[in-house]
Design an enzyme around this catalytic site. Structure first.
Site, short mmCIF file in Angstrom:
data_model
loop_
_atom_site.label_atom_id
_atom_site.label_comp_id
_atom_site.label_asym_id
_atom_site.label_seq_id
_atom_site.Cartn_x
_atom_site.Cartn_y
_atom_site.Cartn_z
N CYS A 118 40.72 69.14 -22.76
CA CYS A 118 39.34 69.34 -23.21
C CYS A 118 38.81 70.68 -22.70
CB CYS A 118 38.46 68.19 -22.73
SG CYS A 118 36.74 68.31 -23.27
N CYS A 215 35.91 60.12 -21.19
CA CYS A 215 34.76 59.78 -22.02
C CYS A 215 35.10 58.86 -23.18
CB CYS A 215 34.08 61.05 -22.52
SG CYS A 215 35.10 62.10 -23.57
#
Length: 379
Positions: A118, A215
């Protein structure tokens, strides 16, 4: 942050008001403090929050980052401190660049680290380009890592607080990205100091808990997410001893990781057994004694090198490496290979080294990060 002669606290030879900085705001206390601090210092702050994953359980999970409540918290900080804030929909980019690879790697028997991808493919790539499009002089984040100026340009260093250091997750930061990035929290002695700053700025997120989960895996159940992303992934198979004995059955290789001991469902044996290999093609979980987990040679690829001299300028580098985020660096010899990859020889064998994890390079006895690569099987 210490000032250099003639430069503002972000390293530019102009007034803070003339220095535009985009702050990547997750809605947590760390990035909120960065934004508030820079705004108070008079910088031209622009807050940006990425909506990465906003499906189902992620919205309701208090500890999951980038969900609805976090966007709200980031927006509220921007309103209170008086700077503009934008929310960018990155769901498709995030799925293509991070989630899909996570699922495929897991199915291949690896143990991926999506937070690194990410940072590498979304935050420090697309978001950084967005910051440039906004005519920013730099982009600041709430990561606990330090950027220091060296003889050959900016260097990446571990955070002052070893307990908060995030160098393992940022090893793939390139020299070009490092030139544009700033990490205002890296020099702080503790997370407590960050929360004290949040309280001083009157931020409502001062006591907000840290995010603990990936997440898009808000309850920590990786296997359930993989089954949702890749229906039929949990195919049953055999649990076999390294000597060939079949000891039981399992409900899917995706439920196991290298080094796992608990939850194997093969009790009643005289010796403790660990997962030593995942044979994805045969849908087989291979178990054996603990000593089989010890590894001395580690193949790595996708090298990001942050040293001063070219990576291939020496036949070997004596440095230290970290193979898991929770383990301390240990001394090793790094040997570049003709194909651009490398072989890491650990001076002391380490257990539980798994494909898909990162191998991060450090200067022995120093805080400097020299880059890193991705562990693979070597074939």
């Amino acid at each position: 942050m210490p000032l250099e002669s003639g430069l503002n606290s972000l390293g530019f030879a102009k007034a803070p008001a003339d220095t535009r900085v985009v702050v990547a705001m997750s809605g947590g206390v760390d990035s909120s403090v960065v934004a508030a601090q820079l705004a108070e210092e008079g910088y031209d702050v622009v807050g940006v929050t990425l909506q990465l994953y906003d499906h189902g359980a992620a919205l309701a999970k208090k500890g999951a980052c980038c969900a609805g409540i976090d966007i709200h918290d980031a927006r509220r900080v921007a309103e209170d401190m008086g700077f503009p804030h934008y929310v960018l929909d990155y769901e498709n980019i995030f799925r293509d660049a991070v989630i899909d690879e996570f699922a495929d790697s897991y199915l291949a028997g690896a143990t991926p680290v999506p937070c690194i991808r990410c940072n590498e493919r979304v935050k420090f790539k697309d978001l950084l380009e967005t910051a440039r499009d906004l005519d920013a002089d730099c982009m600041a984040t709430g990561h606990y890592i330090q950027r220091k100026m060296g003889a050959h340009g900016p260097e990446l260093h571990c955070a002052a607080d070893a307990a908060r250091d995030q160098s393992y997750f940022l090893f793939s930061t390139t020299p070009e990205q490092l030139d544009f990035l700033r990490f205002p929290l890296g020099h702080l002695p503790s997370k407590h100091a960050t929360r004290e700053l949040a309280a001083r700025y009157g931020l409502k997120v001062a006591d907000k808990p840290d995010s603990q989960d990936i997440c898009f895996v808000p309850d920590g159940n990786y296997a359930a997410v993989i089954e949702k992303l890749r229906p039929g992934a949990a195919e049953p198979g055999e649990i076999a001893h390294v000597d060939g004995r079949i000891l039981g059955t399992h409900e899917g290789v995706i439920h196991y990781t290298i080094g796992q001991r608990r939850g194997l469902g093969i009790g009643g044996l005289s010796e403790p057994l660990y997962v030593v290999k995942l044979d994805v093609d045969a849908q087989r979980v291979i178990v054996g004694p603990k000593e089989l987990l010890a590894t001395r040679l580690v193949p790595v690829r996708e090298i990001n090198w942050l040293g001063d001299a070219p990576f291939d300028s020496r036949p070997e580098w004596h440095l230290s490496v970290k193979l898991r985020s929770t383990r301390p660096p240990q001394e090793a010899i790094l040997r570049p290979l003709p194909d651009g990859g490398a072989e890491v020889e650990l001076l002391s064998p380490e257990e539980g080294v798994s494909p898909g994890q990162a191998c991060v390079f450090y200067e022995t006895g120093d805080s400097r990060i020299l880059g890193g690569g991705w562990i693979w099987r070597g074939y």
